[in-house]
Write an enzyme that holds these catalytic residues in place. Structure first.
Site, mmCIF file in Angstrom:
data_model
loop_
_atom_site.group_PDB
_atom_site.id
_atom_site.type_symbol
_atom_site.label_atom_id
_atom_site.label_comp_id
_atom_site.label_asym_id
_atom_site.label_seq_id
_atom_site.Cartn_x
_atom_site.Cartn_y
_atom_site.Cartn_z
ATOM 1 C CE LYS A 54 -3.893 -2.168 2.318
ATOM 2 N NZ LYS A 54 -4.491 -2.557 3.592
ATOM 3 C CD GLN A 98 -3.606 -4.316 6.787
ATOM 4 O OE1 GLN A 98 -3.498 -3.389 5.979
ATOM 5 N NE2 GLN A 98 -4.284 -5.421 6.522
ATOM 6 C CG ASP A 121 -9.951 0.050 5.232
ATOM 7 O OD1 ASP A 121 -9.720 -0.278 4.046
ATOM 8 O OD2 ASP A 121 -9.287 -0.359 6.198
#
Ligand code: NAP
Length: 294
Positions: A54, A98, A121
């Site tokens: 990422k 994460q 997200d």
């Protein structure tokens, strides 16, 4: 008959190119550089690989990475303090924590603490509710990628019979909401669904997000259907070599489907491209600029 392969690598590279161009224009015309903070806790090897990929993609797109690494022993209070700093930092337009988190931290508390405008997200309850209500929202990246891929086959998804296998908050439910917003007729199947094969055979568009290797068999697929395989399953083949396979029995499905995503190289690469897209969109919204629509 052999299905058309939906090449996620090429399609995601194209999307990343468009995001990079838009970031370049933002920097040149407005002096804005979108920033993404990826928070990694502990040393989970799979998470470390995701986060590395990422961050590399963020830098390549011309955005600023604000990577944050915290030890496995971090407390919920310390993590919440970091999130409130990132919420307040105008250079940070997107925040991604994460998952999974260590057991002492409740992910729901952490997700709810992220500013919904920076929730790239799309997991914050406000964004989930906005998506369900048909309002503009930040939407989870993998589902956005699934729709993007389906639209490379079908100019419009309106009226299609769509079946989504899986009802997780990360994939199944948001994919189903997006399909509904596209005017597909949506069925959500799960582990308690009766006669799953028969349900799948109705689908013009089949999305498999189950987490079981090659679970969907070729004879479950309607001839000519489009198959989007979200699954990422590590299996050991003869000789002990590890291999990644999807949730769909690919070789069987190739003979029946009209179009199919491979694993790897289908949905996977779209997830990072859509994270960049979400970060760009968040940066534009936070700066009162129109959200780019590619
Ligand atoms: P998850 O949270 O474990 O959800 C799996 C879903 O599949 C659940 O809704 C479950 O039903 C359903 N299911 C399980 N067994 C079933 C069965 N026998 N028949 C019908 N439905 C069944 O998984 P997830 O997070 O959604 O992920 C799904 C897969 O996508 C995994 O392989 C994951 O690695 C992959 N994934 C890929 C990406 C990407 O970037 N490509 C991103 C995220 C996830 P119940 O609700 O009834 O238990």
């Amino acid at each position: 008959m052999s299905a058309r392969i939906i090449d996620g690598k090429t399609i995601s590279a194209d999307l990343r190119g468009k995001v990079t161009d838009a970031v370049h224009r933002l920097r040149r015309d407005r002096g804005i550089v979108p920033g993404l903070a990826v928070v990694l806790i502990g040393k989970n090897p799979a998470s470390e690989v995701y986060v590395r990929n990422k961050s590399k993609a963020v830098t390549e797109s011309g955005m600023h990475p604000f990577d944050q690494n915290l030890p496995e022993t971090v407390s919920a209070t310390e993590l919440l303090d970091l999130i409130s700093q990132l919420n307040a930092d105008p250079r940070v337009n997107g925040i991604l924590v994460q998952l999974p988190l260590p057991p002492q931290i409740d992910p729901n508390v952490i997700i709810a603490a992220i500013d919904p405008a920076k929730d790239v997200d799309g997991f914050h309850p406000l964004n989930v509710g906005r998506l369900g209500s048909g309002l503009p929202a930040l939407v989870p990246c993998t589902p956005v990628g699934c729709i993007w891929l389906a639209k490379t086959v079908h100019a419009s998804l309106a009226g299609l019979e769509a079946v989504v296998i899986g009802r997780s908050n990360i994939v199944g439910k948001p994919v189903a909401q997006l399909l509904l917003a596209e005017n597909a007729t949506v069925t959500i199947a799960h582990s308690k669904t009766r006669d799953l094969a028969e349900v799948c055979r109705r689908a013009d568009l089949l999305v498999a997000a189950i987490g079981r290797p090659e679970f969907v068999r070729g004879h479950w697929i309607k001839p000519g259907a489009t198959v989007i395989d979200v699954g990422i399953n590590r299996v050991t083949v003869e000789g002990g070599k590890p291999r990644i396979v999807g949730d769909v029995a690919y070789t069987e499905a190739m003979h029946v489907a009209g179009a199919i995503t491979p694993v790897p190289g289908g949905v996977g690469p779209m997830t990072i491209a859509c994270l960049l897209l979400n970060t760009l969109r968040a940066a534009c919204t936070q700066n009162g600029l129109p959200v780019p629509n590619f």
